[in-house]
Write a protein that holds these residues in place. Structure first.
Motif, PDB file in Angstrom:
ATOM      1  N   PHE A  62     -36.646   6.220  68.503  1.00  0.00           N
ATOM      2  CA  PHE A  62     -37.947   5.674  68.879  1.00  0.00           C
ATOM      3  C   PHE A  62     -37.840   4.155  68.917  1.00  0.00           C
ATOM      4  CE2 PHE A  62     -39.230   9.150  65.714  1.00  0.00           C
ATOM      5  CZ  PHE A  62     -39.217  10.153  66.661  1.00  0.00           C
ATOM      6  N   ASP A  63     -38.371   3.547  69.949  1.00  0.00           N
ATOM      7  CA  ASP A  63     -38.412   2.088  70.009  1.00  0.00           C
ATOM      8  C   ASP A  63     -39.736   1.658  70.630  1.00  0.00           C
ATOM      9  OD1 ASP A  63     -37.662  -0.499  69.595  1.00  0.00           O
ATOM     10  OD2 ASP A  63     -36.122  -0.536  71.143  1.00  0.00           O
ATOM     11  N   ALA A  64     -40.357   0.653  70.025  1.00  0.00           N
ATOM     12  CA  ALA A  64     -41.645   0.129  70.501  1.00  0.00           C
ATOM     13  C   ALA A  64     -41.936  -1.155  69.744  1.00  0.00           C
ATOM     14  CB  ALA A  64     -42.747   1.149  70.267  1.00  0.00           C
ATOM     15  N   SER A  65     -43.056  -1.759  70.046  1.00  0.00           N
ATOM     16  CA  SER A  65     -43.469  -2.974  69.351  1.00  0.00           C
ATOM     17  C   SER A  65     -43.991  -2.629  67.959  1.00  0.00           C
ATOM     18  CB  SER A  65     -44.571  -3.682  70.145  1.00  0.00           C
ATOM     19  OG  SER A  65     -45.126  -4.722  69.385  1.00  0.00           O
ATOM     20  N   ASN A  66     -43.443  -3.257  66.935  1.00  0.00           N
ATOM     21  CA  ASN A  66     -43.872  -2.982  65.568  1.00  0.00           C
ATOM     22  C   ASN A  66     -45.314  -3.398  65.307  1.00  0.00           C
ATOM     23  OD1 ASN A  66     -41.565  -1.797  64.284  1.00  0.00           O
ATOM     24  ND2 ASN A  66     -40.555  -3.765  64.516  1.00  0.00           N
ATOM     25  N   ASP A  67     -45.829  -4.379  66.046  1.00  0.00           N
ATOM     26  CA  ASP A  67     -47.163  -4.902  65.773  1.00  0.00           C
ATOM     27  C   ASP A  67     -48.286  -3.986  66.250  1.00  0.00           C
ATOM     28  OD1 ASP A  67     -45.932  -7.138  64.724  1.00  0.00           O
ATOM     29  OD2 ASP A  67     -46.046  -8.242  66.606  1.00  0.00           O
ATOM     30  N   ILE A  68     -48.071  -3.241  67.336  1.00  0.00           N
ATOM     31  CA  ILE A  68     -49.187  -2.501  67.909  1.00  0.00           C
ATOM     32  C   ILE A  68     -48.952  -1.005  68.077  1.00  0.00           C
ATOM     33  CG2 ILE A  68     -50.130  -4.503  69.113  1.00  0.00           C
ATOM     34  CD1 ILE A  68     -48.840  -3.490  71.665  1.00  0.00           C
ATOM     35  N   CYS A  69     -47.738  -0.512  67.844  1.00  0.00           N
ATOM     36  CA  CYS A  69     -47.412   0.895  68.088  1.00  0.00           C
ATOM     37  C   CYS A  69     -47.138   1.648  66.790  1.00  0.00           C
ATOM     38  CB  CYS A  69     -46.178   1.010  68.970  1.00  0.00           C
ATOM     39  SG  CYS A  69     -46.326   0.193  70.555  1.00  0.00           S
ATOM     40  N   GLY A  70     -47.420   2.931  66.837  1.00  0.00           N
ATOM     41  CA  GLY A  70     -47.073   3.827  65.746  1.00  0.00           C
ATOM     42  C   GLY A  70     -46.487   5.101  66.332  1.00  0.00           C
ATOM     43  N   VAL A  71     -45.759   5.851  65.523  1.00  0.00           N
ATOM     44  CA  VAL A  71     -45.206   7.131  65.957  1.00  0.00           C
ATOM     45  C   VAL A  71     -45.258   8.089  64.778  1.00  0.00           C
ATOM     46  CG1 VAL A  71     -42.783   6.586  65.401  1.00  0.00           C
ATOM     47  CG2 VAL A  71     -43.289   8.281  67.167  1.00  0.00           C
ATOM     48  N   GLU A  72     -45.509   9.359  65.088  1.00  0.00           N
ATOM     49  CA  GLU A  72     -45.494  10.389  64.069  1.00  0.00           C
ATOM     50  C   GLU A  72     -44.858  11.639  64.645  1.00  0.00           C
ATOM     51  OE1 GLU A  72     -49.601  10.485  62.994  1.00  0.00           O
ATOM     52  OE2 GLU A  72     -50.187  11.609  64.763  1.00  0.00           O
ATOM     53  N   MET A  73     -44.331  12.501  63.748  1.00  0.00           N
ATOM     54  CA  MET A  73     -43.643  13.704  64.191  1.00  0.00           C
ATOM     55  C   MET A  73     -44.073  14.870  63.330  1.00  0.00           C
ATOM     56  SD  MET A  73     -39.585  14.456  64.736  1.00  0.00           S
ATOM     57  CE  MET A  73     -39.166  14.569  63.010  1.00  0.00           C
ATOM     58  N   GLN A  74     -44.293  16.017  63.983  1.00  0.00           N
ATOM     59  CA  GLN A  74     -44.646  17.248  63.285  1.00  0.00           C
ATOM     60  C   GLN A  74     -43.662  18.327  63.696  1.00  0.00           C
ATOM     61  OE1 GLN A  74     -48.380  19.038  64.396  1.00  0.00           O
ATOM     62  NE2 GLN A  74     -48.631  19.955  62.390  1.00  0.00           N
ATOM     63  N   THR A  75     -43.231  19.125  62.716  1.00  0.00           N
ATOM     64  CA  THR A  75     -42.301  20.225  62.958  1.00  0.00           C
ATOM     65  C   THR A  75     -43.074  21.536  62.972  1.00  0.00           C
ATOM     66  OG1 THR A  75     -40.608  19.008  61.767  1.00  0.00           O
ATOM     67  CG2 THR A  75     -40.190  21.328  62.090  1.00  0.00           C
ATOM     68  N   THR A  76     -42.579  22.528  63.708  1.00  0.00           N
ATOM     69  CA  THR A  76     -43.191  23.848  63.723  1.00  0.00           C
ATOM     70  C   THR A  76     -43.441  24.322  62.297  1.00  0.00           C
ATOM     71  OG1 THR A  76     -41.951  24.379  65.712  1.00  0.00           O
ATOM     72  CG2 THR A  76     -42.887  26.242  64.514  1.00  0.00           C
ATOM     73  N   GLY A  77     -44.627  24.789  62.031  1.00  0.00           N
ATOM     74  CA  GLY A  77     -44.951  25.319  60.708  1.00  0.00           C
ATOM     75  C   GLY A  77     -45.430  24.289  59.709  1.00  0.00           C
ATOM     76  N   GLN A  78     -45.371  23.023  60.018  1.00  0.00           N
ATOM     77  CA  GLN A  78     -45.854  21.986  59.114  1.00  0.00           C
ATOM     78  C   GLN A  78     -47.219  21.511  59.566  1.00  0.00           C
ATOM     79  OE1 GLN A  78     -43.011  18.823  59.193  1.00  0.00           O
ATOM     80  NE2 GLN A  78     -41.899  19.606  57.433  1.00  0.00           N
ATOM     81  N   HIS A  79     -48.083  21.273  58.610  1.00  0.00           N
ATOM     82  CA  HIS A  79     -49.397  20.743  58.936  1.00  0.00           C
ATOM     83  C   HIS A  79     -49.419  19.225  58.815  1.00  0.00           C
ATOM     84  CE1 HIS A  79     -51.090  24.701  59.327  1.00  0.00           C
ATOM     85  NE2 HIS A  79     -50.567  25.030  58.173  1.00  0.00           N
ATOM     86  N   ASP A  80     -48.505  18.675  58.038  1.00  0.00           N
ATOM     87  CA  ASP A  80     -48.457  17.227  57.846  1.00  0.00           C
ATOM     88  C   ASP A  80     -47.555  16.589  58.891  1.00  0.00           C
ATOM     89  OD1 ASP A  80     -50.056  17.440  55.619  1.00  0.00           O
ATOM     90  OD2 ASP A  80     -48.365  17.562  54.235  1.00  0.00           O
ATOM     91  N   TYR A  81     -47.872  15.358  59.212  1.00  0.00           N
ATOM     92  CA  TYR A  81     -47.054  14.567  60.128  1.00  0.00           C
ATOM     93  C   TYR A  81     -46.178  13.622  59.323  1.00  0.00           C
ATOM     94  CZ  TYR A  81     -49.716  15.908  64.257  1.00  0.00           C
ATOM     95  OH  TYR A  81     -50.274  16.599  65.295  1.00  0.00           O
TER      96      TYR A  81
END
Length: 125
Positions: A62-81
């Motif tokens: 993942f690459d983006a601007s640290n000041d304005i971007c966020g990223v999250e990931m969820q796996t099958t079967g997980q409710h939390d990111y």
């Protein structure tokens, strides 16, 4: 009067909910990296669903601007990111055939209020 306001608010919400963009589906089949570049604007996230055609090691970058971007990931079967910190980020995975990973890029709250846009790159190999 309250019913009219509530009905109007629910109608507007239903209209905007249908306008959201569907997640981009990515199937990892080995070989060269698949690279996706895009931009997030407004309150909607840009999402990708990643699956594999076989059990294999997969690397997400993942690459983006640290000041304005966020990223999250969820796996099958997980409710939390899983939320990640500073870009660039490398995430090694042991992908299975029946698992999928949903990756979502989004604007930070301050960037969304400031009407900025997040340009990002996702690499899947």
């Amino acid at each position: 009067m309250r019913r009219i306001i509530l009905f109007t608010a629910l109608s507007l919400h239903a209209l905007t909910a249908d306008a959201r963009e569907a997640a981009t589906e990515i199937v990892v089949a080995g070989g060269a990296a698949q690279i996706f570049k895009s931009t997030v604007t407004g309150s909607d996230a840009k999402s990708f669903v990643i699956t594999s055609d076989a059990a294999r090691a997969v690397t997400l970058k993942f690459d983006a601007s640290n000041d304005i971007c966020g990223v999250e990931m969820q796996t099958t079967g997980q409710h939390d990111y899983a939320k990640y910190g500073q870009f660039p980020i490398t995430v090694p995975l042991a992908a299975m055939i029946n698992n999928s990973y949903k990756v979502s890029f989004f604007l930070t709250r301050s960037a969304w209020i400031g009407k900025q846009h997040c340009e990002f790159t996702l690499s899947v190999q």
